[in-house]
Design a protein around this motif. Structure first.
Motif, mmCIF file in Angstrom:
data_model
loop_
_atom_site.group_PDB
_atom_site.id
_atom_site.type_symbol
_atom_site.label_atom_id
_atom_site.label_comp_id
_atom_site.label_asym_id
_atom_site.label_seq_id
_atom_site.Cartn_x
_atom_site.Cartn_y
_atom_site.Cartn_z
ATOM 1 N N GLN A 1 -7.752 -4.706 -8.866
ATOM 2 C CA GLN A 1 -6.876 -4.003 -7.946
ATOM 3 C C GLN A 1 -6.862 -2.517 -8.271
ATOM 4 O OE1 GLN A 1 -3.241 -6.171 -8.524
ATOM 5 N NE2 GLN A 1 -2.654 -5.010 -10.333
ATOM 6 N N HIS B 1 -3.737 -1.796 -3.863
ATOM 7 C CA HIS B 1 -4.631 -2.556 -2.995
ATOM 8 C C HIS B 1 -5.366 -3.572 -3.854
ATOM 9 C CE1 HIS B 1 -7.180 -3.484 0.412
ATOM 10 N NE2 HIS B 1 -8.203 -3.476 -0.417
ATOM 11 N N ARG B 2 -5.251 -4.835 -3.448
ATOM 12 C CA ARG B 2 -5.841 -5.901 -4.250
ATOM 13 C C ARG B 2 -7.227 -6.275 -3.746
ATOM 14 N NH1 ARG B 2 -1.752 -7.398 -7.234
ATOM 15 N NH2 ARG B 2 0.352 -7.235 -6.392
ATOM 16 N N GLU C 1 0.814 -1.224 0.000
ATOM 17 C CA GLU C 1 0.000 0.000 0.000
ATOM 18 C C GLU C 1 0.846 1.272 0.000
ATOM 19 O OE1 GLU C 1 -0.484 -2.566 1.974
ATOM 20 O OE2 GLU C 1 -2.401 -3.344 1.228
#
Lengths: 239, 117
Positions: A211, A204-205, A180
């Motif tokens: 994502q 961020h997935r 992040e």
């Protein structure tokens, strides 16, 4: 071993950046933009939004781009942009369209550095004014850090503009702290512009290939102007 | 200008030779699992991981620690080049099946690697 590689790679970049300084070109108001990585993933599509706000002695200029990208195969991805900016009357509107192709030349990690190429064609809205950009994208990994460089050659042409070449050089040192938050330092150069400053990026997935990637940078111009800084923001949603 | 370009290109080519004689490890994807799920590689060397996907559906390898993302199409194989790495453990997973498709690369000293192999 890593430090030796870092020194060698840095020397290479400095040598190559001489290419940019050797070129004669006119002023570029939007030198600060995205630093491209030489990687392509198949089965990927994305929406992207970018903002570049530059404040200098001449005032404030604001450019925004929205784009949709789609990978063609495991080497090539295409992205189409709509470009908007704020004019002298403080009205924000569409000013250009752009088509971009990014080509991953080498597999990531196979050689000393990873290589890619960029091709962009931009047309000004309702004007016979075009801009073709091509360049080499190079990335080298050093443990948790990586250096990415873009060497770009730009040709402007059309009936409402004097045909001309100019070149740009962009460099990013990034440390992969956590997904992040990945701090970086970025350098941008053109004939009459040198900018340097910090940036932060992250990812961020969600599930599958979904994502969000974000980038935030604050680049200070080192041209001798009393005030020259650019805020850049980019958000990509990949799915 | 051309001297700069030549110097840069030669330096890149010199180091490209390091891609030769690279250790290789084969990892099979079957029923959305990695076999083996743990692989040992030597520190300080580039290594070629060969993923063989025996499933009909694609899988996307993802690892922040290895700094790699790679799509492996169904019934196909793909190469992932990693390293040189420091000793330690580097986790990876399949983005399409993150709860089952997990694995790790264990990086050991060349001495330990030679003893084990």
């Amino acid at each position: 071993m890593i430090s030796r590689s870092l020194v060698l790679f840095t020397i290479s970049l400095v040598l190559a950046s001489g290419l940019v300084k050797a070129e004669k070109h006119e002023s570029s108001n939007n030198v600060v933009d995205k630093i491209y990585h030489p990687y392509v993933l198949p089965l990927e599509q994305e929406f992207e939004w970018r903002l570049m706000s530059r404040q200098n002695d001449e005032g404030n200029s604001l450019v925004q781009r929205v784009a949709f990208g789609h990978s063609i195969n495991d080497r090539l991805t295409l992205e189409a942009y709509l470009v908007g900016d704020r004019d002298e009357g403080d009205d924000f509107g569409l000013v250009a369209y752009e088509l971009e192709a990014r080509w991953m030349i080498t597999d990531q990690g196979k050689y000393y550095a990873d290589w890619g190429a960029l091709f962009e064609l931009e047309k000004e809205h309702q004007e016979d004014q075009w801009e073709f950009t091509t360049g080499i994208l190079v990335e080298k990994e050093f443990g948790r850090a990586s250096i990415t460089s873009n060497y770009l050659l730009v040709y402007e042409f059309g009936s409402t503009i004097e045909n001309s070449f100019h070149s740009e050089f962009r460099l990013q040192y990034r440390y992969r702290f956590i997904p992040e938050i990945q701090p970086a330092i970025e350098l941008y150069t053109a004939e009459d512009f040198v900018g340097l400053g910090p940036s932060f990026m992250g990812i961020h997935r969600f599930e599958g290939q979904k994502q969000v990637k974000w980038e935030l940078g604050f680049i200070a111009g080192l041209n001798g102007d009393s005030k020259d800084h650019t805020l850049r923001v980019a958000i990509e949603y990949e799915f | 200008m051309y001297k700069s370009l030549l110097s840069f290109s030669l330096l890149m080519l010199m180091h490209s030779a390091s891609a030769l004689a690279m250790p290789e490890v084969i990892i099979t994807i079957r029923d959305h699992l990695f076999y083996p799920s743990e692989v040992m590689v030597p520190a300080g060397k580039k290594v070629k991981l060969i993923f063989v996907n025996q499933d009909n559906t694609p899988e996307e390898l993802d690892s922040f620690e290895l700094n790699r993302e790679k799509v492996i199409f169904g019934n196909a194989k793909a190469n992932v080049f990693i390293g040189p790495l420091d000793e330690g453990e580097y986790h990876f997973f399949g983005e399409y099946h993150p709860s089952s498709a997990v694995g790790k690369v264990i990086v050991v000293s060349p001495e330990v690697f030679n003893d084990v192999n």
